[in-house]
Design a protein around this motif. Sequence first.
Motif, PDB file in Angstrom:
ATOM      1  N   LYS A  34      25.874 -21.420 -19.987  1.00 48.06           N
ATOM      2  CA  LYS A  34      24.589 -20.965 -20.498  1.00 48.06           C
ATOM      3  C   LYS A  34      24.519 -19.458 -20.300  1.00 48.06           C
ATOM      4  N   GLN A  35      24.746 -18.726 -21.401  1.00 50.96           N
ATOM      5  CA  GLN A  35      24.802 -17.282 -21.278  1.00 50.96           C
ATOM      6  C   GLN A  35      23.420 -16.694 -21.040  1.00 50.96           C
ATOM      7  N   ALA A  36      22.401 -17.348 -21.538  1.00 49.26           N
ATOM      8  CA  ALA A  36      21.059 -16.805 -21.406  1.00 49.26           C
ATOM      9  C   ALA A  36      20.177 -17.767 -20.635  1.00 49.26           C
ATOM     10  N   PRO A  37      19.291 -17.242 -19.807  1.00 52.11           N
ATOM     11  CA  PRO A  37      18.315 -18.132 -19.169  1.00 52.11           C
ATOM     12  C   PRO A  37      17.493 -18.850 -20.235  1.00 52.11           C
ATOM     13  N   GLU A  38      17.033 -20.076 -19.935  1.00 53.26           N
ATOM     14  CA  GLU A  38      16.265 -20.833 -20.915  1.00 53.26           C
ATOM     15  C   GLU A  38      14.925 -20.166 -21.205  1.00 53.26           C
ATOM     16  N   THR A  39      14.385 -19.472 -20.237  1.00 53.81           N
ATOM     17  CA  THR A  39      13.177 -18.694 -20.458  1.00 53.81           C
ATOM     18  C   THR A  39      13.493 -17.231 -20.188  1.00 53.81           C
ATOM     19  N   ALA A  40      12.748 -16.353 -20.802  1.00 56.95           N
ATOM     20  CA  ALA A  40      13.007 -14.919 -20.656  1.00 56.95           C
ATOM     21  C   ALA A  40      12.904 -14.508 -19.189  1.00 56.95           C
ATOM     22  N   PRO A  41      13.916 -13.814 -18.667  1.00 56.66           N
ATOM     23  CA  PRO A  41      13.845 -13.374 -17.274  1.00 56.66           C
ATOM     24  C   PRO A  41      12.804 -12.283 -17.104  1.00 56.66           C
ATOM     25  N   LYS A  42      12.272 -12.188 -15.916  1.00 57.83           N
ATOM     26  CA  LYS A  42      11.319 -11.134 -15.640  1.00 57.83           C
ATOM     27  C   LYS A  42      12.054  -9.832 -15.335  1.00 57.83           C
ATOM     28  N   PRO A  43      11.597  -8.721 -15.894  1.00 60.65           N
ATOM     29  CA  PRO A  43      12.228  -7.440 -15.559  1.00 60.65           C
ATOM     30  C   PRO A  43      12.129  -7.173 -14.058  1.00 60.65           C
ATOM     31  N   VAL A  44      13.208  -6.672 -13.495  1.00 59.14           N
ATOM     32  CA  VAL A  44      13.261  -6.356 -12.072  1.00 59.14           C
ATOM     33  C   VAL A  44      13.540  -4.864 -11.929  1.00 59.14           C
ATOM     34  N   GLU A  45      12.633  -4.168 -11.275  1.00 60.51           N
ATOM     35  CA  GLU A  45      12.807  -2.737 -11.058  1.00 60.51           C
ATOM     36  C   GLU A  45      13.607  -2.492  -9.784  1.00 60.51           C
ATOM     37  N   SER A  46      14.449  -1.486  -9.827  1.00 60.63           N
ATOM     38  CA  SER A  46      15.222  -1.087  -8.647  1.00 60.63           C
ATOM     39  C   SER A  46      15.472   0.408  -8.724  1.00 60.63           C
ATOM     40  N   PRO A  47      15.517   1.085  -7.578  1.00 62.30           N
ATOM     41  CA  PRO A  47      15.710   2.533  -7.605  1.00 62.30           C
ATOM     42  C   PRO A  47      17.158   2.893  -7.909  1.00 62.30           C
ATOM     43  N   PRO A  48      17.400   4.066  -8.482  1.00 65.25           N
ATOM     44  CA  PRO A  48      18.771   4.529  -8.694  1.00 65.25           C
ATOM     45  C   PRO A  48      19.510   4.678  -7.363  1.00 65.25           C
ATOM     46  N   PHE A 113      23.545   0.606 -15.716  1.00 67.15           N
ATOM     47  CA  PHE A 113      23.255   0.140 -17.075  1.00 67.15           C
ATOM     48  C   PHE A 113      22.291  -1.037 -17.035  1.00 67.15           C
ATOM     49  N   TRP A 114      21.586  -1.202 -18.124  1.00 68.57           N
ATOM     50  CA  TRP A 114      20.530  -2.224 -18.265  1.00 68.57           C
ATOM     51  C   TRP A 114      20.795  -3.000 -19.539  1.00 68.57           C
ATOM     52  N   GLU A 115      20.866  -4.329 -19.399  1.00 67.65           N
ATOM     53  CA  GLU A 115      21.141  -5.184 -20.547  1.00 67.65           C
ATOM     54  C   GLU A 115      19.853  -5.751 -21.133  1.00 67.65           C
ATOM     55  N   PRO A 116      19.695  -5.704 -22.460  1.00 70.33           N
ATOM     56  CA  PRO A 116      18.524  -6.326 -23.082  1.00 70.33           C
ATOM     57  C   PRO A 116      18.641  -7.842 -23.058  1.00 70.33           C
ATOM     58  N   TYR A 117      17.511  -8.520 -23.216  1.00 69.51           N
ATOM     59  CA  TYR A 117      17.498  -9.976 -23.322  1.00 69.51           C
ATOM     60  C   TYR A 117      17.644 -10.345 -24.791  1.00 69.51           C
ATOM     61  N   MET A 118      18.777 -10.959 -25.158  1.00 69.57           N
ATOM     62  CA  MET A 118      19.084 -11.277 -26.554  1.00 69.57           C
ATOM     63  C   MET A 118      19.493 -12.748 -26.648  1.00 69.57           C
ATOM     64  N   PRO A 119      18.542 -13.682 -26.502  1.00 68.42           N
ATOM     65  CA  PRO A 119      18.882 -15.106 -26.427  1.00 68.42           C
ATOM     66  C   PRO A 119      19.507 -15.667 -27.694  1.00 68.42           C
ATOM     67  N   ASN A 120      19.277 -15.032 -28.842  1.00 63.22           N
ATOM     68  CA  ASN A 120      19.813 -15.548 -30.100  1.00 63.22           C
ATOM     69  C   ASN A 120      21.138 -14.909 -30.488  1.00 63.22           C
ATOM     70  N   LYS A 170      24.244  -9.507 -13.149  1.00 66.81           N
ATOM     71  CA  LYS A 170      22.857  -9.913 -12.955  1.00 66.81           C
ATOM     72  C   LYS A 170      22.298 -10.399 -14.290  1.00 66.81           C
ATOM     73  N   PRO A 171      21.150 -11.092 -14.275  1.00 69.58           N
ATOM     74  CA  PRO A 171      20.506 -11.449 -15.534  1.00 69.58           C
ATOM     75  C   PRO A 171      20.109 -10.189 -16.302  1.00 69.58           C
ATOM     76  N   PRO A 172      19.909 -10.313 -17.604  1.00 68.14           N
ATOM     77  CA  PRO A 172      19.418  -9.154 -18.360  1.00 68.14           C
ATOM     78  C   PRO A 172      18.060  -8.691 -17.842  1.00 68.14           C
ATOM     79  N   LEU A 173      17.689  -7.480 -18.218  1.00 68.29           N
ATOM     80  CA  LEU A 173      16.436  -6.816 -17.844  1.00 68.29           C
ATOM     81  C   LEU A 173      16.449  -6.358 -16.388  1.00 68.29           C
ATOM     82  N   GLN A 174      17.649  -6.265 -15.806  1.00 71.00           N
ATOM     83  CA  GLN A 174      17.795  -5.711 -14.465  1.00 71.00           C
ATOM     84  C   GLN A 174      18.824  -4.581 -14.503  1.00 71.00           C
ATOM     85  N   TRP A 175      18.634  -3.593 -13.643  1.00 74.13           N
ATOM     86  CA  TRP A 175      19.607  -2.515 -13.550  1.00 74.13           C
ATOM     87  C   TRP A 175      20.836  -2.989 -12.786  1.00 74.13           C
ATOM     88  N   GLN A 176      22.003  -2.669 -13.348  1.00 71.94           N
ATOM     89  CA  GLN A 176      23.271  -3.017 -12.745  1.00 71.94           C
ATOM     90  C   GLN A 176      24.078  -1.745 -12.502  1.00 71.94           C
TER      91      GLN A 176
END
Length: 260
Positions: A34-48, A113-120, A170-176
């Motif tokens: 399952k490449q994408a979570p079934e529901t949209a992940p919540k954005p997680v903020e983290s400092p540089p 880098f930050w990945e967008p949530y692209m479930p489709n 990490k899931p999308p919408l998080q800084w990696q």
Amino acid sequence: MNKTQLVHVGLRLLGPALLCGLFLATMHAHSLPKQAPETAPKPVESPPVPPPPGAKNVVYLFTGKPNEIAENWVYRGSHQPAQWIFDHGTMRPRGGDIISKQTFTDFHLHVEFWEPYMPNAHGQERGNSGVAPYGLYEIQVLDSYGIPDPGTGDCGAVYGQTAPLLNACKPPLQWQTYDIIFRAPRWDTNGKKIEDARVTVLQNGIVVQNNTIIPEPTGIAYGRKEHPGPGPILLQDHGSPVRFRNVWVIPLPEHGATHY
């Protein structure tokens, strides 16, 4: 034996095979990653992440200021200042791949880098980009979250050559983070390559490439050849709304002291 009896016998014979096939198909479906979570992940903020304390000669290529894009980067193959999109302290691709004006030989490169949530979207459509030392050797950027057995096209790979040791995404919408320790190819006095490039990659603090040999440029080079001397850092525009921030480099000496 009449026709009705023949039909019943045939069904009894086919029954186990059909049930087995249905079971295997069901198991296969459940085993697919399952490449994408079934529901949209919540954005997680983290400092540089800053450079290590005591690090010297740090070169800051992007710290979150809009002027740094054009000042420190040009479009690949030109001297035209980069015009990537500045967005709240981050930059997003626009107009093509960019390379750093400053060049390096051996170095520690930090990129976030930050990945967008692209479930489709699927495969290489999911937040595709790349980071390439020398503009020749791509470390893949992709939303590969949840893939149990990542391959040579997944995030953390030396693209098309060496798969990551494991999935550290990490899931999308998080800084990696990528920390890329790059050792350039070595050349003799006649310009003949005597040692291949090597790279160690930590993704989110986890080693995904361990002193990996890169025998030749990856596809991102578009036919450009290896060469003696320093090279730039490349960030790829693959048409995806990936974001980058906090790009810094610590140049490394080619070797340490020879004395005791």
